[in-house]
Scaffold this active site. Sequence first.
Site, short mmCIF file in Angstrom:
data_model
loop_
_atom_site.label_atom_id
_atom_site.label_comp_id
_atom_site.label_asym_id
_atom_site.label_seq_id
_atom_site.Cartn_x
_atom_site.Cartn_y
_atom_site.Cartn_z
CB SER A 258 52.94 106.96 161.80
OG SER A 258 54.17 106.39 161.37
CG LEU B 103 51.12 100.09 156.37
CD1 LEU B 103 51.92 99.03 155.64
CD2 LEU B 103 49.73 100.23 155.77
CG ASP C 153 57.17 104.36 165.88
OD1 ASP C 153 56.46 103.88 164.98
OD2 ASP C 153 57.95 105.33 165.68
CG ASP D 86 67.13 100.86 166.27
OD1 ASP D 86 66.71 100.07 165.40
OD2 ASP D 86 68.25 101.39 166.20
CB VAL D 87 62.93 96.88 164.87
CG1 VAL D 87 61.53 97.28 165.28
CG2 VAL D 87 63.33 97.51 163.54
CE1 TYR E 50 60.68 99.15 151.61
CE2 TYR E 50 59.79 98.42 149.50
CZ TYR E 50 59.59 98.77 150.82
OH TYR E 50 58.33 98.76 151.36
CE LYS F 297 59.56 96.34 153.64
NZ LYS F 297 58.94 96.32 154.98
CB THR G 3 50.92 105.64 154.92
OG1 THR G 3 52.08 105.80 154.10
CG2 THR G 3 50.43 104.20 154.82
#
Length: 257
Positions: free
Chosen positions: A15, A17, A36, A57-58, A161, A165, A196
């Site tokens: 989904s 990006l 995903d 799950d990354v 966050y 990042k 999005t």
Amino acid sequence: MDLNGVSAVVSGGASGLGEATARDLAAKGVKVVVADLNEDKGKALADELGGVFVKTDVSDETQVQAAVQAAVDTGVPLRIIVNSAGIGWVTRTVDRAGNPHDLASFQKVIEINLIGTFNLMRIGAAAIAKTEPVDTDGLRGVVINTASVAALEGQTGQVAYSASKGGIVGMTLPAARDLAAVGIRVNTVCPGIIDTPIYGEGEAAEEFKAKLAQPVPFPKRMGKASEFAQIVRALIENDYMNGETVRFDGGIRFQPK
């Protein structure tokens, strides 16, 4: 780098990006592994694009290894890793009632956004390093990571966050220097306010998005996921782009709130 006839792993590819990037790359002849957690959307998209879905799950080493192996097993060389999986979070370091930010949520954001990005980058790059170079420069592949303008101008409540990042931005150049030895380029995109599905649908959602877009100098709107995918592809195709962090934000500069 020529995209036709190579494979790619796109995390968060079901989904937003990630989906836009998967679609864009597939249209250029890339065999895409959609990595995903959303099985329904991920499988449907992979089937539509002629790609492969792997529930991922990354932050889980085994699951990321499975996604990368799925790309290797397509029979076309793995040359592209796009990290676009991540979660948002808003909590003040100390709230108005005097309560501290809970540690567990901070750790979760770091684990998924930052450690998850590194996890796929390292495992994917190790697989790319085993391929033959595609040109006389010795290029084997490209890693594109997704950060955020919040990495540079985090707003109130974005401490977790922004830290996650910002870590992605911080590791871009050293990762590019590390991976130069095996012919892999690394670049990072910092999106601003992008339209999005996370914002929902309907009149209320549209009003909220219009408010978000007000501080954008030009064009006076939110960015499109397809435009994000376009810049990702450009960074892959341009062989001299390496070790860079690129803002993608219409010129916005975030205020504290």
